[in-house]
Write a protein that holds these residues in place. Structure first.
Motif, PDB file in Angstrom:
ATOM      1  N   LYS A   1       0.840  -1.203   0.000  1.00  0.00           N
ATOM      2  CA  LYS A   1       0.000   0.000   0.000  1.00  0.00           C
ATOM      3  C   LYS A   1       0.876   1.255   0.000  1.00  0.00           C
ATOM      4  O   LYS A   1       0.653   2.183  -0.786  1.00  0.00           O
ATOM      5  N   LYS A   2       1.897   1.292   0.846  1.00  0.00           N
ATOM      6  CA  LYS A   2       2.824   2.433   0.868  1.00  0.00           C
ATOM      7  C   LYS A   2       3.505   2.607  -0.484  1.00  0.00           C
ATOM      8  O   LYS A   2       3.646   3.729  -0.980  1.00  0.00           O
ATOM      9  N   LEU A   3       3.926   1.512  -1.077  1.00  0.00           N
ATOM     10  CA  LEU A   3       4.632   1.548  -2.351  1.00  0.00           C
ATOM     11  C   LEU A   3       3.751   2.133  -3.452  1.00  0.00           C
ATOM     12  O   LEU A   3       4.172   3.022  -4.202  1.00  0.00           O
ATOM     13  N   TYR A   4       2.511   1.667  -3.554  1.00  0.00           N
ATOM     14  CA  TYR A   4       1.614   2.140  -4.612  1.00  0.00           C
ATOM     15  C   TYR A   4       1.221   3.598  -4.397  1.00  0.00           C
ATOM     16  O   TYR A   4       1.108   4.355  -5.357  1.00  0.00           O
ATOM     17  N   LEU A   5       1.013   4.001  -3.150  1.00  0.00           N
ATOM     18  CA  LEU A   5       0.717   5.414  -2.882  1.00  0.00           C
ATOM     19  C   LEU A   5       1.912   6.282  -3.246  1.00  0.00           C
ATOM     20  O   LEU A   5       1.750   7.375  -3.810  1.00  0.00           O
ATOM     21  N   SER A   6       3.123   5.797  -2.965  1.00  0.00           N
ATOM     22  CA  SER A   6       4.325   6.569  -3.318  1.00  0.00           C
ATOM     23  C   SER A   6       4.500   6.665  -4.829  1.00  0.00           C
ATOM     24  O   SER A   6       5.153   7.584  -5.323  1.00  0.00           O
ATOM     25  N   ARG A   7       3.910   5.729  -5.577  1.00  0.00           N
ATOM     26  CA  ARG A   7       3.973   5.749  -7.044  1.00  0.00           C
ATOM     27  C   ARG A   7       2.807   6.529  -7.650  1.00  0.00           C
ATOM     28  O   ARG A   7       2.632   6.520  -8.865  1.00  0.00           O
ATOM     29  N   GLY A   8       2.004   7.185  -6.796  1.00  0.00           N
ATOM     30  CA  GLY A   8       0.974   8.079  -7.289  1.00  0.00           C
ATOM     31  C   GLY A   8      -0.427   7.517  -7.390  1.00  0.00           C
ATOM     32  O   GLY A   8      -1.298   8.152  -7.996  1.00  0.00           O
ATOM     33  N   ALA A   9      -0.686   6.346  -6.816  1.00  0.00           N
ATOM     34  CA  ALA A   9      -2.054   5.830  -6.826  1.00  0.00           C
ATOM     35  C   ALA A   9      -2.959   6.809  -6.090  1.00  0.00           C
ATOM     36  O   ALA A   9      -2.575   7.372  -5.058  1.00  0.00           O
ATOM     37  N   GLU A  10      -4.149   7.058  -6.635  1.00  0.00           N
ATOM     38  CA  GLU A  10      -5.112   7.945  -5.985  1.00  0.00           C
ATOM     39  C   GLU A  10      -5.584   7.343  -4.669  1.00  0.00           C
ATOM     40  O   GLU A  10      -5.754   8.044  -3.674  1.00  0.00           O
ATOM     41  N   GLU A  11      -5.784   6.053  -4.693  1.00  0.00           N
ATOM     42  CA  GLU A  11      -6.303   5.342  -3.524  1.00  0.00           C
ATOM     43  C   GLU A  11      -5.899   3.882  -3.673  1.00  0.00           C
ATOM     44  O   GLU A  11      -5.837   3.360  -4.781  1.00  0.00           O
ATOM     45  N   VAL A  12      -5.618   3.218  -2.554  1.00  0.00           N
ATOM     46  CA  VAL A  12      -5.300   1.795  -2.574  1.00  0.00           C
ATOM     47  C   VAL A  12      -6.241   1.088  -1.620  1.00  0.00           C
ATOM     48  O   VAL A  12      -6.288   1.414  -0.432  1.00  0.00           O
ATOM     49  N   ARG A  13      -6.994   0.164  -2.155  1.00  0.00           N
ATOM     50  CA  ARG A  13      -7.908  -0.653  -1.358  1.00  0.00           C
ATOM     51  C   ARG A  13      -7.390  -2.081  -1.349  1.00  0.00           C
ATOM     52  O   ARG A  13      -6.785  -2.535  -2.319  1.00  0.00           O
ATOM     53  N   ILE A  14      -7.660  -2.756  -0.243  1.00  0.00           N
ATOM     54  CA  ILE A  14      -7.158  -4.118  -0.072  1.00  0.00           C
ATOM     55  C   ILE A  14      -8.329  -5.088   0.007  1.00  0.00           C
ATOM     56  O   ILE A  14      -9.217  -4.926   0.847  1.00  0.00           O
ATOM     57  N   ALA A  15      -8.318  -6.101  -0.869  1.00  0.00           N
ATOM     58  CA  ALA A  15      -9.316  -7.172  -0.845  1.00  0.00           C
ATOM     59  C   ALA A  15      -8.592  -8.489  -0.595  1.00  0.00           C
ATOM     60  O   ALA A  15      -7.664  -8.835  -1.331  1.00  0.00           O
ATOM     61  N   VAL A  16      -9.004  -9.191   0.451  1.00  0.00           N
ATOM     62  CA  VAL A  16      -8.350 -10.452   0.795  1.00  0.00           C
ATOM     63  C   VAL A  16      -9.375 -11.584   0.866  1.00  0.00           C
ATOM     64  O   VAL A  16     -10.512 -11.382   1.283  1.00  0.00           O
ATOM     65  N   MET A  17      -8.924 -12.755   0.443  1.00  0.00           N
ATOM     66  CA  MET A  17      -9.771 -13.932   0.513  1.00  0.00           C
ATOM     67  C   MET A  17      -9.926 -14.376   1.966  1.00  0.00           C
ATOM     68  O   MET A  17     -11.032 -14.633   2.429  1.00  0.00           O
ATOM     69  N   LEU A  18      -8.798 -14.443   2.677  1.00  0.00           N
ATOM     70  CA  LEU A  18      -8.790 -14.906   4.065  1.00  0.00           C
ATOM     71  C   LEU A  18      -7.949 -13.971   4.924  1.00  0.00           C
ATOM     72  O   LEU A  18      -6.928 -13.452   4.472  1.00  0.00           O
ATOM     73  N   ASP A  19      -8.367 -13.792   6.157  1.00  0.00           N
ATOM     74  CA  ASP A  19      -7.652 -12.918   7.090  1.00  0.00           C
ATOM     75  C   ASP A  19      -7.451 -13.647   8.410  1.00  0.00           C
ATOM     76  O   ASP A  19      -8.372 -14.271   8.934  1.00  0.00           O
ATOM     77  N   LYS A  20      -6.224 -13.564   8.928  1.00  0.00           N
ATOM     78  CA  LYS A  20      -5.898 -14.091  10.258  1.00  0.00           C
ATOM     79  C   LYS A  20      -5.718 -12.896  11.199  1.00  0.00           C
ATOM     80  O   LYS A  20      -4.593 -12.473  11.459  1.00  0.00           O
ATOM     81  N   PRO A  21      -6.810 -12.312  11.712  1.00  0.00           N
ATOM     82  CA  PRO A  21      -6.686 -11.079  12.501  1.00  0.00           C
ATOM     83  C   PRO A  21      -5.831 -11.238  13.757  1.00  0.00           C
ATOM     84  O   PRO A  21      -5.200 -10.280  14.192  1.00  0.00           O
ATOM     85  N   ASN A  22      -5.772 -12.427  14.325  1.00  0.00           N
ATOM     86  CA  ASN A  22      -4.967 -12.627  15.537  1.00  0.00           C
ATOM     87  C   ASN A  22      -3.476 -12.653  15.255  1.00  0.00           C
ATOM     88  O   ASN A  22      -2.673 -12.585  16.184  1.00  0.00           O
ATOM     89  N   ALA A  23      -3.095 -12.735  13.985  1.00  0.00           N
ATOM     90  CA  ALA A  23      -1.676 -12.775  13.625  1.00  0.00           C
ATOM     91  C   ALA A  23      -1.134 -11.418  13.197  1.00  0.00           C
ATOM     92  O   ALA A  23       0.064 -11.255  13.026  1.00  0.00           O
ATOM     93  N   HIS A  24      -2.021 -10.423  13.037  1.00  0.00           N
ATOM     94  CA  HIS A  24      -1.575  -9.102  12.564  1.00  0.00           C
ATOM     95  C   HIS A  24      -0.548  -8.501  13.518  1.00  0.00           C
ATOM     96  O   HIS A  24      -0.750  -8.478  14.720  1.00  0.00           O
ATOM     97  N   LYS A  25       0.524  -8.003  12.943  1.00  0.00           N
ATOM     98  CA  LYS A  25       1.529  -7.285  13.723  1.00  0.00           C
ATOM     99  C   LYS A  25       1.412  -5.783  13.493  1.00  0.00           C
ATOM    100  O   LYS A  25       1.920  -4.988  14.252  1.00  0.00           O
ATOM    101  N   ASP A  26       0.741  -5.390  12.399  1.00  0.00           N
ATOM    102  CA  ASP A  26       0.572  -3.980  12.075  1.00  0.00           C
ATOM    103  C   ASP A  26      -0.870  -3.578  12.358  1.00  0.00           C
ATOM    104  O   ASP A  26      -1.768  -3.848  11.567  1.00  0.00           O
ATOM    105  N   ALA A  27      -1.085  -2.925  13.483  1.00  0.00           N
ATOM    106  CA  ALA A  27      -2.443  -2.532  13.892  1.00  0.00           C
ATOM    107  C   ALA A  27      -3.023  -1.454  12.988  1.00  0.00           C
ATOM    108  O   ALA A  27      -4.235  -1.259  12.969  1.00  0.00           O
TER     109      ALA A  27
END
Length: 191
Positions: free
Chosen positions: A115-141
């Motif tokens: 997301k940081k990379l695409y925004l730095s390359r000029g994306a207007e907006e970056v949205r994230i779509a995921v098939m599966l999420d392990k919320p208990n494993a997230h290290k980046d709140a």
């Protein structure tokens, strides 16, 4: 579904393709409702999201653009903590609403960096779509997932694009590692 062996480990049935499909269909509907008329650019993250990307493309059935990108941050079953861009998107993200399609969120490191990379390359907006999420494993709140197919526990899984050492991606269904099999393999490696 029955248990399978993938690269020396046993995996048990976890989630069938039929059980997964309604979650993916909901994600496609949410994407259309949010960005459908804004000419989104879909970036499918290889290798794992190729089946999810295909599922989403079939469900959207619109003349949107899709490109592919590849990043490396895992070795075996663990994150390395470093993101390497192996293959950049072949379509410029500048000024675009980008929808990143990813198979699984574990620590969240890869998607945060993309997301940081695409925004730095000029994306207007970056949205994230995921098939599966392990919320208990997230290290980046701070990681925001815009579209989540299904939340799952912090288990190691293969199938429907997800792999173990490169194997198991082409399974339609999803399987979870058998902990006893994993324990035995780890013991044999420590000998």
């Amino acid at each position: 579904m029955k248990s399978i062996e993938v690269d020396g480990l046993t995996f048990k049935p976890y989630l069938s393709q039929e059980e997964l499909h309604p979650h993916i269909a909901r994600v496609a509907k949410e994407i259309i409702a949010d960005v459908g008329d804004r000419d989104p650019l879909f970036v499918c993250i290889l290798n794992g999201a190729f089946m999810f990307g295909s599922d989403i493309a079939h469900l959207l059935d619109k003349p949107y653009e899709m490109t592919f990108a590849k990043y490396s941050s895992y070795s075996g079953m663990h994150s390395t903590g470093r993101l390497t861009e192996v293959m950049a998107p072949q379509i410029d993200v500048m000024g675009r609403v980008v929808v990143v399609l990813e198979d699984l969120v574990d620590t969240g490191f890869t998607l945060t960096e993309i997301k940081k990379l695409y925004l730095s390359r000029g994306a207007e907006e970056v949205r994230i779509a995921v098939m599966l999420d392990k919320p208990n494993a997230h290290k980046d709140a701070s990681l925001v997932l815009d579209y989540v197919g299904k939340e799952i526990p912090d288990d190691f899984i293969v199938g429907h694009g997800l792999d173990y050492n490169g194997f198991g991606r082409m399974l339609n269904d999803i399987f979870v590692v058998d902990e006893e099999s994993l324990r035995k393999k780890n013991q044999s490696l420590n000998i």
